[in-house]
Design a protein around this motif. Structure first.
Motif, PDB file in Angstrom:
ATOM      1  N   LEU A 164       0.815  -1.215   0.000  1.00 10.72           N
ATOM      2  CA  LEU A 164       0.000   0.000   0.000  1.00 10.72           C
ATOM      3  C   LEU A 164       0.847   1.262   0.000  1.00 10.72           C
ATOM      4  CD1 LEU A 164      -2.629  -1.106   2.685  1.00 10.72           C
ATOM      5  CD2 LEU A 164      -2.897  -1.137   0.198  1.00 10.72           C
ATOM      6  N   ASP A 165       0.399   2.272  -0.735  1.00 11.68           N
ATOM      7  CA  ASP A 165       1.101   3.554  -0.733  1.00 11.68           C
ATOM      8  C   ASP A 165       1.173   4.148   0.671  1.00 11.68           C
ATOM      9  OD1 ASP A 165       1.526   3.364  -3.453  1.00 11.68           O
ATOM     10  OD2 ASP A 165      -0.210   4.608  -3.975  1.00 11.68           O
ATOM     11  N   ASP A 166       0.100   4.005   1.427  1.00 10.83           N
ATOM     12  CA  ASP A 166       0.094   4.516   2.802  1.00 10.83           C
ATOM     13  C   ASP A 166       0.363   3.399   3.816  1.00 10.83           C
ATOM     14  OD1 ASP A 166      -2.335   3.206   2.443  1.00 10.83           O
ATOM     15  OD2 ASP A 166      -3.532   4.742   3.470  1.00 10.83           O
ATOM     16  N   GLU A 200      -6.707  -6.021   1.181  1.00 13.81           N
ATOM     17  CA  GLU A 200      -7.362  -7.046   0.364  1.00 13.81           C
ATOM     18  C   GLU A 200      -7.537  -6.578  -1.078  1.00 13.81           C
ATOM     19  OE1 GLU A 200     -10.877 -10.282   0.997  1.00 13.81           O
ATOM     20  OE2 GLU A 200     -11.254  -8.253   1.752  1.00 13.81           O
ATOM     21  N   ALA A 201      -7.805  -5.285  -1.265  1.00 16.96           N
ATOM     22  CA  ALA A 201      -7.974  -4.746  -2.617  1.00 16.96           C
ATOM     23  C   ALA A 201      -6.650  -4.642  -3.375  1.00 16.96           C
ATOM     24  CB  ALA A 201      -8.638  -3.366  -2.545  1.00 16.96           C
ATOM     25  N   ALA A 202      -5.535  -4.610  -2.648  1.00 16.07           N
ATOM     26  CA  ALA A 202      -4.238  -4.370  -3.268  1.00 16.07           C
ATOM     27  C   ALA A 202      -3.443  -5.627  -3.590  1.00 16.07           C
ATOM     28  CB  ALA A 202      -3.397  -3.468  -2.370  1.00 16.07           C
ATOM     29  N   VAL A 203      -3.817  -6.763  -3.012  1.00 16.15           N
ATOM     30  CA  VAL A 203      -3.028  -7.984  -3.214  1.00 16.15           C
ATOM     31  C   VAL A 203      -3.878  -9.076  -3.861  1.00 16.15           C
ATOM     32  CG1 VAL A 203      -1.467  -7.458  -1.300  1.00 16.15           C
ATOM     33  CG2 VAL A 203      -3.471  -8.872  -0.882  1.00 16.15           C
ATOM     34  N   SER A 204      -3.199 -10.022  -4.461  1.00 21.51           N
ATOM     35  CA  SER A 204      -3.890 -11.123  -5.122  1.00 21.51           C
ATOM     36  C   SER A 204      -4.325 -12.185  -4.110  1.00 21.51           C
ATOM     37  CB  SER A 204      -2.971 -11.776  -6.155  1.00 21.51           C
ATOM     38  OG  SER A 204      -1.909 -12.458  -5.499  1.00 21.51           O
ATOM     39  N   HIS A 205      -5.225 -13.044  -4.547  1.00 18.24           N
ATOM     40  CA  HIS A 205      -5.658 -14.153  -3.708  1.00 18.24           C
ATOM     41  C   HIS A 205      -4.469 -15.059  -3.377  1.00 18.24           C
ATOM     42  CE1 HIS A 205      -8.244 -17.131  -1.924  1.00 18.24           C
ATOM     43  NE2 HIS A 205      -7.702 -18.060  -2.699  1.00 18.24           N
ATOM     44  N   GLU A 206      -3.579 -15.249  -4.347  1.00 17.43           N
ATOM     45  CA  GLU A 206      -2.401 -16.081  -4.120  1.00 17.43           C
ATOM     46  C   GLU A 206      -1.503 -15.482  -3.037  1.00 17.43           C
ATOM     47  OE1 GLU A 206      -3.457 -15.127  -7.232  1.00 17.43           O
ATOM     48  OE2 GLU A 206      -4.330 -17.075  -7.709  1.00 17.43           O
ATOM     49  N   GLN A 207      -1.357 -14.150  -3.042  1.00 20.60           N
ATOM     50  CA  GLN A 207      -0.553 -13.498  -2.017  1.00 20.60           C
ATOM     51  C   GLN A 207      -1.190 -13.664  -0.639  1.00 20.60           C
ATOM     52  OE1 GLN A 207      -0.545  -9.747  -4.253  1.00 20.60           O
ATOM     53  NE2 GLN A 207       1.676  -9.670  -3.964  1.00 20.60           N
TER      54      GLN A 207
END
Length: 194
Positions: free
Chosen positions: A65-67, A126-133
């Motif tokens: 995340l940027d923040d 959750e919005a920034a990473v993949s399900h695999e991550q």
């Protein structure tokens, strides 16, 4: 296993303990109420939870995340406050006024911290990473919790590299002490995800 699902189950367990401990009896009644055992369970669960978050979750938030630095710094500050309160519980005795002040302060602080994570951090993460991550991070959290420290260690800097090295020695000592004192039997079970 999904990291947020794993952490959510951990939070659910802790919130259940907080519900029971909120307004717990003080004075002579607290000494016969089973309060000490419940607080020991809370100390173990919270110590393990915060250790694995500081080792794996907050570094992932910082990267994704940027923040992320701002979010993680605030969360870690909250966690450090919680560790100091847990240490106060360890250092005092059931029935003492300081014990009950620290317990109520921890209940309030933990609820605030959990709400912060779940409402402010998790949706962004959750919005920034993949399900695999999320799955990979969940596996890391699950494995790390099995060997995480069972005491708060508020003087250990919350740096991932320190927690993964020095923290492992500390965790080993915690587990040996737990086995020798019988405290290991009070260790709450890990969350079960179906």
């Amino acid at each position: 296993m999904d990291a947020l699902m794993f952490l959510r189950q951990d939070h659910k367990s802790v919130l259940g303990m907080l519900e029971v401990l909120d307004g717990a009896p003080s004075g002579a009644g607290s000494q016969v109420s089973g309060l000490e055992t419940m607080v020991t369970n809370l100390v173990i669960a919270e110590s393990q939870h915060e250790a694995i978050e500081e080792q794996f979750f907050w570094p992932a938030v910082r990267r994704a995340l940027d923040d992320g630095d701002t979010l993680a710094d605030k969360a870690i500050q909250q966690e450090q406050k919680g560790k100091r309160l847990l240490q106060q519980l360890i250092d005092s005795a059931v029935g003492e006024p300081d014990y009950h002040k620290a317990l109520q302060a921890f209940v309030d602080a933990a609820r605030e911290h959990i709400a912060y994570e779940q409402e402010m951090v998790w949706p962004k993460f959750e919005a920034a990473v993949s399900h695999e991550q999320l799955e990979k991070l969940g596996s890391q959290l699950e494995q790390a919790k099995k060997i995480a420290p069972t005491r708060p260690h508020p003087d250990t800097p919350p740096k991932p590299i320190l927690l993964k090295t020095i923290g492992m020695v500390t965790a080993t000592i915690d587990h040996v002490l737990d086995a020798l004192t019988g405290r290991a039997a009070k260790n709450p079970p890990d969350p079960q995800i179906h």
